[in-house]
Every structure is written in structure tokens, then in C-alpha cells.
Motif scaffolding. Sequence first.
Motif, PDB file in Angstrom:
ATOM      1  N   LEU A 122     -30.748  55.850  -1.337  1.00 33.87           N
ATOM      2  CA  LEU A 122     -29.330  55.772  -1.167  1.00 33.87           C
ATOM      3  C   LEU A 122     -28.891  56.047   0.402  1.00 33.87           C
ATOM      4  O   LEU A 122     -27.734  55.537   1.397  1.00 33.87           O
ATOM      5  CB  LEU A 122     -28.089  56.430  -1.372  1.00 33.87           C
ATOM      6  CG  LEU A 122     -28.480  56.486  -3.050  1.00 33.87           C
ATOM      7  CD1 LEU A 122     -27.671  57.544  -3.999  1.00 33.87           C
ATOM      8  CD2 LEU A 122     -28.433  55.128  -2.936  1.00 33.87           C
ATOM      9  N   GLY A 123     -29.483  56.714   0.972  1.00 39.65           N
ATOM     10  CA  GLY A 123     -29.617  57.345   2.285  1.00 39.65           C
ATOM     11  C   GLY A 123     -28.477  58.906   2.776  1.00 39.65           C
ATOM     12  O   GLY A 123     -29.105  59.784   2.447  1.00 39.65           O
ATOM     13  N   GLN A 124     -27.812  58.791   2.304  1.00 50.01           N
ATOM     14  CA  GLN A 124     -26.450  59.739   2.520  1.00 50.01           C
ATOM     15  C   GLN A 124     -26.312  60.317   0.868  1.00 50.01           C
ATOM     16  O   GLN A 124     -26.162  59.392  -0.097  1.00 50.01           O
ATOM     17  CB  GLN A 124     -25.315  60.232   2.814  1.00 50.01           C
ATOM     18  CG  GLN A 124     -24.170  60.748   3.357  1.00 50.01           C
ATOM     19  CD  GLN A 124     -22.941  60.545   4.449  1.00 50.01           C
ATOM     20  OE1 GLN A 124     -22.465  59.667   4.416  1.00 50.01           O
ATOM     21  NE2 GLN A 124     -22.302  61.224   3.584  1.00 50.01           N
ATOM     22  N   VAL A 125     -26.141  61.589   0.603  1.00 50.46           N
ATOM     23  CA  VAL A 125     -26.373  61.896  -0.232  1.00 50.46           C
ATOM     24  C   VAL A 125     -25.750  63.615  -0.748  1.00 50.46           C
ATOM     25  O   VAL A 125     -25.456  64.241   0.526  1.00 50.46           O
ATOM     26  CB  VAL A 125     -27.899  62.303  -1.017  1.00 50.46           C
ATOM     27  CG1 VAL A 125     -28.469  61.327  -1.308  1.00 50.46           C
ATOM     28  CG2 VAL A 125     -28.712  63.089  -0.525  1.00 50.46           C
TER      29      VAL A 125
ATOM     30  N   ILE B 203     -26.706  65.835  -8.437  1.00 51.51           N
ATOM     31  CA  ILE B 203     -27.319  65.043  -6.929  1.00 51.51           C
ATOM     32  C   ILE B 203     -26.305  63.578  -6.928  1.00 51.51           C
ATOM     33  O   ILE B 203     -26.024  62.968  -8.009  1.00 51.51           O
ATOM     34  CB  ILE B 203     -28.490  64.051  -6.555  1.00 51.51           C
ATOM     35  CG1 ILE B 203     -30.093  65.245  -7.250  1.00 51.51           C
ATOM     36  CG2 ILE B 203     -28.713  63.343  -5.446  1.00 51.51           C
ATOM     37  CD1 ILE B 203     -29.663  66.233  -5.859  1.00 51.51           C
ATOM     38  N   CYS B 204     -25.239  63.206  -5.872  1.00 49.79           N
ATOM     39  CA  CYS B 204     -24.098  62.661  -5.821  1.00 49.79           C
ATOM     40  C   CYS B 204     -24.363  61.428  -4.595  1.00 49.79           C
ATOM     41  O   CYS B 204     -25.335  62.021  -3.572  1.00 49.79           O
ATOM     42  CB  CYS B 204     -22.838  62.959  -5.865  1.00 49.79           C
ATOM     43  SG  CYS B 204     -22.670  63.755  -7.156  1.00 49.79           S
ATOM     44  N   ASP B 205     -23.822  60.552  -4.768  1.00 52.56           N
ATOM     45  CA  ASP B 205     -24.349  59.281  -3.486  1.00 52.56           C
ATOM     46  C   ASP B 205     -23.141  59.819  -3.036  1.00 52.56           C
ATOM     47  O   ASP B 205     -21.982  59.526  -3.211  1.00 52.56           O
ATOM     48  CB  ASP B 205     -24.188  58.018  -4.808  1.00 52.56           C
ATOM     49  CG  ASP B 205     -24.086  56.724  -3.960  1.00 52.56           C
ATOM     50  OD1 ASP B 205     -23.734  56.708  -2.168  1.00 52.56           O
ATOM     51  OD2 ASP B 205     -24.179  55.077  -4.261  1.00 52.56           O
ATOM     52  N   GLY B 206     -23.097  59.682  -1.105  1.00 51.46           N
ATOM     53  CA  GLY B 206     -22.221  60.486  -0.463  1.00 51.46           C
ATOM     54  C   GLY B 206     -21.610  59.175  -0.832  1.00 51.46           C
ATOM     55  O   GLY B 206     -19.973  59.612   0.213  1.00 51.46           O
ATOM     56  N   ALA B 207     -21.430  57.686  -0.097  1.00 50.64           N
ATOM     57  CA  ALA B 207     -20.723  57.250  -0.484  1.00 50.64           C
ATOM     58  C   ALA B 207     -19.596  56.850  -1.232  1.00 50.64           C
ATOM     59  O   ALA B 207     -18.358  57.127  -1.165  1.00 50.64           O
ATOM     60  CB  ALA B 207     -21.411  55.521   0.059  1.00 50.64           C
ATOM     61  N   ASN B 208     -19.339  57.425  -3.029  1.00 50.25           N
ATOM     62  CA  ASN B 208     -18.662  57.231  -3.751  1.00 50.25           C
ATOM     63  C   ASN B 208     -18.303  58.360  -4.527  1.00 50.25           C
ATOM     64  O   ASN B 208     -17.894  58.304  -5.904  1.00 50.25           O
ATOM     65  CB  ASN B 208     -18.895  55.970  -4.311  1.00 50.25           C
ATOM     66  CG  ASN B 208     -19.973  55.457  -4.873  1.00 50.25           C
ATOM     67  OD1 ASN B 208     -21.327  56.384  -5.257  1.00 50.25           O
ATOM     68  ND2 ASN B 208     -20.560  54.305  -5.417  1.00 50.25           N
TER      69      ASN B 208
END
Length: 450
Positions: free
Chosen positions: A365-368, A394-399
Motif C-alpha cells: 500500500l505504501g502509506q500505512v 495496521i490501516c491503509d493510510g489512504a482510507n
Amino acid sequence: MSADKYEYDLFTIGAGSGGVRACRVAAAHGAKVAVAEEHRIGGTCVIRGCVPKKMLVYGAHFAEDLEDCQSFGWNIEGKSFDWVKLRDNVMADVDRINGVYRKTLESHDVTIFDERAEIVGPHEIKLASGKTVTAKYILIATGARPHIPGCSGGELGITSNEAFHLDELPKRILIAGGGYIANEFAGIFNEFGTKVTIINRTDTLLRSYDQSLTDRLLQISVKKGIDFRFNAEFENIKQLDNGCLRVCMSNHDPIEVEAVMYATGRVPNTEGLGLETAGIELGEKGEIKVDRFSKTNVDHIYAVGDVTARVQLTPVAIREGQAFADTVFGDKPTAVDHSCIPSAVFSHPPIAAVGMTEGEAKNALGQVKVYQSDFRAMKNVVAGREERSLIKMICDGANDKIVGIHMIGPEAPEIMQAAAVAVKAGMTKADFDATTAIHPTVAEELVLLK
């Protein structure tokens, strides 16, 4: 459904968790079903795997509970441990469950052949007794067996299969491997008073789990008295005059123990099944190659469970067996989703996880965003036990979608089963934040993460 051309609509080779589920569901759909099993109904999980192992884990937990209970006002005098009593009670329950599995098949009118089976023609199966039967579809569900490293004296060691039947506990044991079986049995033997040493050919434990958890387990295990020797491979094992085993390994001094146990992975049981005759394609490690519907390269032959190169977990085999039966006999094409599968290691303390690790999430994902809680459970505080738990989200940084949850600590597997539903459903960190905590619990940390 009737078998006009063949004696059976389905013939299953192997009556483990996946095979039994496939037989039962196929029969419920109206198929005429038979199964062959050369050992015992139930397979690895029931007979020599997760079920008896979990019972030993329960037994091992009492060692710390009896110690900790004194801080809660209990006086325990004259306590002692009887390995043979526990072993026999566990095996008695295995016998009970074996009987339940057999009755389940019989109640669905599944014909059971208590013998080995081999494919000898496109639709022909030959039994060890010499009898030959035919089936429209063949399902291979023969599971896997422990891998035994090749070295001089290697035959002197045991595997998890034999560990359940020991006449007595060894004073010292060397366990080879860094996976869940090695760490689970290390915890069990250690709590029973055996001096445990783990050797691993790499410097990594439980490589599929988040490193924060494995680092914490290593730290706790060392404090409990378990020794670790990393980057070590067997050179030879020799039996000494006193009955002990002398183990020589690379990069470390020799060690003398009463038992050596291999927990170095599992090998698919594909030999002697006539797969070459049937033209079934195998992978590099001998596993049966299948598509998303568990079909081999031969249209009427399928395979489920550990004999394939997918996820070696009992619940996965069961879902694959169900999906196969629904697809072939229930007119309901179903493919198992092998992503986002929750799992646990019943170590001391246990580990549980679902979804991506921090490293996997960053790569994908890149950004987390990472949220975690590092704390000492209330019971450990009162007992004076320094052991700390760790929960990591751990969460997706985008959403802010949750893509992974990882835990080590008391009841982690029980908590993770419910948490896995949330991750599978695609919930976000905000959904957890909006949920009221149940206090005081370990699980409440999931909705209080910062």
C-alpha cells in the motif's frame, strides 16, 4: 443423483477434516459416496494435531496458573504433575472424537473403507484388500506428514506425531524448527518441566507473522527458560551409552538431550496414490496442483487440504471440502477465498493474527497507519508476572481501512476470531473507535488503540 455408469458418484481418498466434510456435504446433496482411510477417521487435526495439541496446551497452562493463584489468595500444597494421566485422558478424548467423525459419515450413508486406496485407472480405485471400485469423481484429501531432516542419526528423533504418545517426559529436549509446531511444543514441554532448546536453520521465528509479535514471543520465551540456537543445521545425532542423544550442529556447540523432535515443516502425502497413472500434475514439493475450485488438471479429479500447495490449516481444508461438494454436487460453484485468513499459534503466551503484517502492508500500500497497545494484563499485574501483551492494528493510510490485526497475549486467539470478521468485512479504524469498550478486558484495547 445416481451412479449409473459408476459404483459411486464420489470416492474420497483420505478421511481427514477436508475429506470428511466433502463426503458429508456431497452425500447431503444426494451423491452416492465412499471414502478410504488407512489410519483413523479424523486425520491429522483430530488424531495427532490441533485437537490433542490444544488439550496439552490447556494442561500446560495450569503450571503458571498454580503459581499465579497464590497471589490471588489460594494455597496449593502437594501439587504434582502426572504426564501419563494427561496423555491417556487426551488419547481417550481423541478416541471419542474419532468415533463421532465415523458416526457422522455413517449417518449420511457414506461407505467407509478402512484401508489404503490407489488410483489405477481414469475412474478406478484399487483398495489394499484387492477390491476395485469405480467413481465418477475422485477427491484426494490425504493431507501431509512431518518433514524429517536428512542427517546421520536422523532416525533417532521423533515428530509431533510421536510426542503425544511418550511414555515419560524427557528431562531435556531439542526441538528443530521455527514455525508454529516448534513454538507450541516448546511452550508445552517447558511448562511441564522439560529443559527446552529450539534450533532453527535461520534467524527468524514464525516468518508469516508480524515481527513485533515474534520478537515479543522470543523475549518472553527466553525469560521462561527456553534456549534458542539460530542459524543451526543438523550435522549428526548419536546415541550415547547412557541412552541420551548427542546432537552436533553447525555454528553451535554440541548438545546432549534425552529427545530430539522435528518440527521442520510438512510434506504432502502424494506417494503411492497412483497419481502418475492418473496423469495428475504435481508441484516442486510433491503437492497436487489445483485451480480455484480445487480441480486438478484431470477434469474429474479434485484435491483439498494440506495435500495441495495452499494454506495448511484445518478450517481451510474444511472450507475447501465444503466448496468442492457444493460446486460438483450442489450446483453451486464455490471458490474459497484464501486471503485474509485468521490464524493462531498456541504458544505461551499465544499469538493470533489476521490480514497483512506491517511490512506486507507497506510493500503493498505504501502509506500505512499503525496503532498499537503495549500493556500488562491485569492478571499478570496482580500475579507479579512481568509478561506484557501487544496488540497492533495496521490501516491503509489512504482510507483508514483496517488491513491487519496482530496480537500476543492472554486469549488472543479467542479475541481474534471476532476481530477477523471486522477485517474481512472491510471495517475502518473509525468503526472500532465508535464501539464502546467492555471493561475491564484485554479485548477492549482493540477499540481504544491510539
